[in-house]
Design a protein around this motif. Structure first.
Motif, short mmCIF file in Angstrom:
data_model
loop_
_atom_site.label_atom_id
_atom_site.label_comp_id
_atom_site.label_asym_id
_atom_site.label_seq_id
_atom_site.Cartn_x
_atom_site.Cartn_y
_atom_site.Cartn_z
N UNK A 15 -13.73 -32.47 -24.82
CA UNK A 15 -12.67 -33.52 -24.93
C UNK A 15 -12.49 -34.41 -23.77
N UNK A 16 -12.31 -33.59 -22.46
CA UNK A 16 -12.07 -34.47 -21.41
C UNK A 16 -13.55 -34.92 -20.71
N UNK A 17 -14.49 -34.21 -21.22
CA UNK A 17 -15.94 -34.65 -20.76
C UNK A 17 -16.07 -35.98 -21.46
N UNK A 145 -14.26 -29.02 -13.41
CA UNK A 145 -15.19 -30.15 -13.99
C UNK A 145 -16.18 -30.05 -12.94
N UNK A 146 -17.30 -30.55 -13.30
CA UNK A 146 -18.45 -30.76 -12.34
C UNK A 146 -18.36 -31.65 -11.20
N UNK A 147 -17.34 -32.51 -11.26
CA UNK A 147 -17.01 -33.39 -10.10
C UNK A 147 -16.15 -32.85 -9.04
N UNK A 148 -15.66 -31.60 -9.62
CA UNK A 148 -15.11 -30.69 -8.25
C UNK A 148 -16.09 -30.03 -7.70
N UNK A 182 -7.50 -30.63 -19.81
CA UNK A 182 -7.84 -30.82 -21.33
C UNK A 182 -6.65 -30.78 -21.99
N UNK A 183 -5.49 -30.94 -21.58
CA UNK A 183 -4.16 -31.07 -22.21
C UNK A 183 -4.43 -32.16 -23.26
N UNK A 184 -3.97 -31.96 -24.51
CA UNK A 184 -3.97 -33.07 -25.51
C UNK A 184 -2.97 -34.21 -25.09
#
Length: 247
Positions: A15-17, A145-148, A182-184
């Motif tokens: 969802x975050x992605x 995340x990959x940005x990290x 990823x928190x809703x």
């Protein structure tokens, strides 16, 4: 450190992605403008942001570094993906009109040599769109995340790298003000957080998106690559080994 292609795929399925792709893709699409009849190259893992070019562009290529790995793209039709060395791309000089680099620059050990290679393959007046994690942003501080991963940039660092290698920055955008969670609750508040961040905290975005134009002459000449020779030892005749006489 290079990000594995499987991790990138799984992130963009989350969802975050999906939300981060939508937010960044909006900026990339606006900066790219009309690509009708152009030759478009995506470098790194840029395929989540390149579908807009499949129809109007003359040619679309997606180059993925060998250390990262590659995945076929798009799902429908022939694959546009090429697994290669970013420092020595299989293209002639002045081959592409638009380069979109995502998950690329921050993972390269020699960013200056990569910029020289990008200048070589870019056509006259070609544009380069770069997406990199911002050094001060939350996304660069967390490795979920990959940005990290890789080496984040500040705006002065990125601008200096572009200008010193004959790419003139023209437009800057910022994106990903929401926390990398990823928190809703966070995901449902994406538009509110993004709007507030763009208005009041532009220096704390997660990524920077910059569009730069290729200058006419290279500011720094390309390094000469040392040719590699394989030295084969010469064979010289030797006398046969003699066994000692029997006693």
């Amino acid at each position: 450190m290079s990000t594995d292609v499987r991790r990138l795929i799984e992130f963009y399925k989350s969802p975050l992605g999906k939300i981060s792709r939508t937010l960044v893709r909006d900026d990339v699409t606006q900066l790219a403008g009309n690509v009708r009849g152009q030759r478009v190259l995506g470098l790194g893992f840029a395929t989540p942001y390149m579908r807009f070019a499949l129809g109007p562009a003359e040619r679309v290529l997606a180059f993925m570094p060998a250390r990262q790995g590659a995945s076929a793209w798009p799902r429908e039709g022939p694959s546009h993906t090429v697994l290669c060395d970013p420092m020595d791309m299989p293209l002639t000089d002045s081959a592409v009109d638009l380069i979109i680099a995502v998950h690329a620059l921050e993972h390269i050990a020699d960013a200056e040599e990569l910029m020289r290679e990008l200048w070589r393959i870019a056509a006259p007046n070609a544009r380069l769109i770069v997406v990199v994690p911002r050094r001060r942003g939350l996304w660069a501080q967390f490795d979920n995340t990959p940005f990290g991963d890789g080496n984040p940039y500040s705006r002065p660092q990125l601008e200096r790298l572009l200008r010193e290698h004959s790419f003139i920055p023209e437009q800057w955008r910022e994106a990903l003000y929401l926390p990398p969670s990823q928190s809703s609750l966070v995901l449902k508040s994406t538009r509110l957080i993004e709007g507030f961040g763009r208005m009041f905290m532009p220096m704390f975005s997660g990524v920077m998106v910059v569009s730069a134009k290729k200058a006419l002459f290279p500011a720094v000449p390309r390094r000469k690559k040392t040719e590699r020779f394989v030295r084969i030892p010469a064979l010289s005749p030797q006398a046969a080994m003699e066994l000692p006489p029997e006693r």
